[in-house]
Motif scaffolding. Structure first.
Motif, PDB file in Angstrom:
ATOM      1  N   TRP A   1      -6.303  45.474  18.787  1.00  0.00           N
ATOM      2  CA  TRP A   1      -6.207  44.557  17.655  1.00  0.00           C
ATOM      3  C   TRP A   1      -5.171  43.459  17.889  1.00  0.00           C
ATOM      4  N   VAL A   2      -4.061  43.824  18.529  1.00  0.00           N
ATOM      5  CA  VAL A   2      -2.934  42.902  18.631  1.00  0.00           C
ATOM      6  C   VAL A   2      -3.008  42.020  19.875  1.00  0.00           C
ATOM      7  N   SER A   3      -3.136  42.627  21.044  1.00  0.00           N
ATOM      8  CA  SER A   3      -3.031  41.873  22.289  1.00  0.00           C
ATOM      9  C   SER A   3      -4.134  40.827  22.435  1.00  0.00           C
ATOM     10  N   ARG A   4      -5.323  41.175  22.025  1.00  0.00           N
ATOM     11  CA  ARG A   4      -6.460  40.259  22.202  1.00  0.00           C
ATOM     12  C   ARG A   4      -6.446  39.107  21.198  1.00  0.00           C
ATOM     13  N   GLU A   5      -5.826  39.323  20.037  1.00  0.00           N
ATOM     14  CA  GLU A   5      -5.938  38.331  18.963  1.00  0.00           C
ATOM     15  C   GLU A   5      -4.657  37.569  18.686  1.00  0.00           C
TER      16      GLU A   5
ATOM     17  N   ARG B   1     -13.921  51.161  17.375  1.00  0.00           N
ATOM     18  CA  ARG B   1     -14.848  52.145  17.913  1.00  0.00           C
ATOM     19  C   ARG B   1     -14.760  52.123  19.430  1.00  0.00           C
ATOM     20  N   GLY B   2     -14.722  53.310  20.060  1.00  0.00           N
ATOM     21  CA  GLY B   2     -14.658  53.391  21.511  1.00  0.00           C
ATOM     22  C   GLY B   2     -15.347  54.637  22.007  1.00  0.00           C
ATOM     23  N   SER B   3     -15.674  54.666  23.274  1.00  0.00           N
ATOM     24  CA  SER B   3     -16.319  55.833  23.864  1.00  0.00           C
ATOM     25  C   SER B   3     -15.276  56.713  24.528  1.00  0.00           C
ATOM     26  N   GLY B   4     -15.672  57.958  24.824  1.00  0.00           N
ATOM     27  CA  GLY B   4     -14.784  58.841  25.556  1.00  0.00           C
ATOM     28  C   GLY B   4     -14.212  59.975  24.741  1.00  0.00           C
ATOM     29  N   GLY B   5     -14.569  60.083  23.473  1.00  0.00           N
ATOM     30  CA  GLY B   5     -14.088  61.197  22.677  1.00  0.00           C
ATOM     31  C   GLY B   5     -12.787  60.892  21.972  1.00  0.00           C
ATOM     32  N   VAL B   6     -12.395  61.798  21.068  1.00  0.00           N
ATOM     33  CA  VAL B   6     -11.203  61.568  20.261  1.00  0.00           C
ATOM     34  C   VAL B   6      -9.936  61.582  21.098  1.00  0.00           C
ATOM     35  N   GLY B   7      -9.984  62.169  22.291  1.00  0.00           N
ATOM     36  CA  GLY B   7      -8.801  62.170  23.144  1.00  0.00           C
ATOM     37  C   GLY B   7      -8.780  61.027  24.137  1.00  0.00           C
ATOM     38  N   GLY B   8      -9.798  60.167  24.115  1.00  0.00           N
ATOM     39  CA  GLY B   8      -9.909  59.109  25.110  1.00  0.00           C
ATOM     40  C   GLY B   8      -9.133  57.853  24.779  1.00  0.00           C
ATOM     41  N   TRP B   9      -8.663  57.725  23.551  1.00  0.00           N
ATOM     42  CA  TRP B   9      -7.938  56.532  23.129  1.00  0.00           C
ATOM     43  C   TRP B   9      -6.633  56.945  22.451  1.00  0.00           C
ATOM     44  N   SER B  10      -5.536  56.394  22.930  1.00  0.00           N
ATOM     45  CA  SER B  10      -4.256  56.666  22.283  1.00  0.00           C
ATOM     46  C   SER B  10      -4.055  55.671  21.146  1.00  0.00           C
ATOM     47  N   PRO B  11      -3.172  55.985  20.185  1.00  0.00           N
ATOM     48  CA  PRO B  11      -2.870  55.013  19.134  1.00  0.00           C
ATOM     49  C   PRO B  11      -2.434  53.662  19.693  1.00  0.00           C
ATOM     50  N   ALA B  12      -1.639  53.687  20.769  1.00  0.00           N
ATOM     51  CA  ALA B  12      -1.188  52.432  21.365  1.00  0.00           C
ATOM     52  C   ALA B  12      -2.354  51.620  21.905  1.00  0.00           C
ATOM     53  N   ASP B  13      -3.353  52.301  22.493  1.00  0.00           N
ATOM     54  CA  ASP B  13      -4.537  51.604  23.006  1.00  0.00           C
ATOM     55  C   ASP B  13      -5.276  50.900  21.885  1.00  0.00           C
ATOM     56  N   VAL B  14      -5.436  51.600  20.768  1.00  0.00           N
ATOM     57  CA  VAL B  14      -6.193  51.058  19.652  1.00  0.00           C
ATOM     58  C   VAL B  14      -5.481  49.861  19.040  1.00  0.00           C
ATOM     59  N   VAL B  15      -4.190  50.005  18.760  1.00  0.00           N
ATOM     60  CA  VAL B  15      -3.442  48.901  18.169  1.00  0.00           C
ATOM     61  C   VAL B  15      -3.396  47.718  19.135  1.00  0.00           C
ATOM     62  N   ALA B  16      -3.310  47.989  20.432  1.00  0.00           N
ATOM     63  CA  ALA B  16      -3.325  46.913  21.419  1.00  0.00           C
ATOM     64  C   ALA B  16      -4.636  46.144  21.376  1.00  0.00           C
TER      65      ALA B  16
END
Length: 281
Positions: free
Chosen positions: A108-112, A91-106
């Motif tokens: 999940w992946v980069s932080r963990e 879940r993120g703020s900024g609307g459906v155009g505010g997050w790219s697929p790469a941002d979302v997967v990152a």
């Protein structure tokens, strides 16, 4: 409901994303830009640890779209569906155009990734250390499971409202699952829909207006019908649509295709209660 065409406008609302991954073989399908973005980001993470690439599955994306829309119009809670598939939520703020697929997967992946210990196949943060009571690296391991072969994702706006938001949000979730641009609400089209719905108060007949717009009609008995239920009834025709022949089989699918036309850019909807009965159209 009467959709028409116009230039796309952006949303400005929180978004909820549901990822669905299944450890089973799946038929590959034509991928949208959104699907390709998610797939590429997942496969980059999988290449880094030497596991096979995933394939996109439209069936999983449709499941994701339905559940994301359901959560988006209620509470946008990061609660799993308890369905048959493995899931990651975002879940993120900024609307459906505010997050790219790469941002979302990152996210999940980069932080963990650093929290995962491959030697013991456990999370260094311990069970329950992550958001929502999940393992501290559970999103990362969901992405890189060796046995997983297919993935489907969807994005839906978080509205928590009724009326306009429910009509628009559920249709856009279905369109995004298929890589189509979202619709924007048009008060003029909604006014036309309201006028025609009012004109059918006497009989609630599902007769098209023969006006300038494409139309979907819905009728239900009782007073408990919501906009989301009406749209859901139209989207339920999806299994009867054959993508390869662009035709219906086994029954009607015209309401579904009306929502999914690529060239449609605007939508307006209305609901009225019959003066003579308790039926909604």
């Amino acid at each position: 409901m009467a959709p028409s065409r116009r230039r796309l406008l952006p949303f400005a609302a929180p978004v909820l994303l549901l990822l669905v991954a299944v450890a089973a073989d799946a038929k590959p399908s034509g991928k949208s830009r959104l699907a390709s973005g998610f797939l590429d980001a997942h496969n980059a993470a999988r290449r880094a640890v030497g596991v096979a690439a995933l394939r996109w599955d439209d069936r999983l994306a449709s499941y994701a779209a339905r559940y994301a829309a359901e959560r988006g119009r209620s509470d946008c809670a990061l609660a799993h569906s308890r369905g048959p598939y493995g899931e990651n939520l975002f879940r993120g703020s900024g609307g459906v155009g505010g997050w790219s697929p790469a941002d979302v997967v990152a996210a999940w992946v980069s932080r963990e990734r650093a929290l995962y210990d491959p030697a013991s196949n456990t999370c260094r943060g311990g069970a329950g250390a992550g958001a929502g009571g999940h393992d501290a690296c559970g999103h990362y391991t969901q992405v890189v499971w060796r046995r997983t072969t297919a993935v489907g994702c969807a994005i839906a706006p978080c509205s928590g409202g009724r009326g306009t938001n429910q009509f628009l949000g559920q249709q856009n979730a279905a369109r995004m699952a298929m890589g189509l641009p979202p619709l924007v609400w048009d008060d003029r089209v909604a006014g036309y829909a309201r006028w025609y719905a009012e004109s059918r108060r006497g009989d609630c007949a599902l007769v098209h207006s023969s006006g300038p717009y494409g139309e979907n009609l819905f009728w239900g008995s009782g007073t408990g019908w919501s906009p989301a239920q009406a749209v859901g009834a139209w989207l339920a025709e999806q299994p009867r649509y054959n993508y390869w022949s662009n035709s219906c089989y086994g029954g009607m699918c015209g309401h579904y295709t009306q929502i999914m036309w690529r060239a449609t850019r605007r939508v307006g909807c209305a609901m009225v209660t019959s003066c003579n009965t308790a039926n909604n159209q």
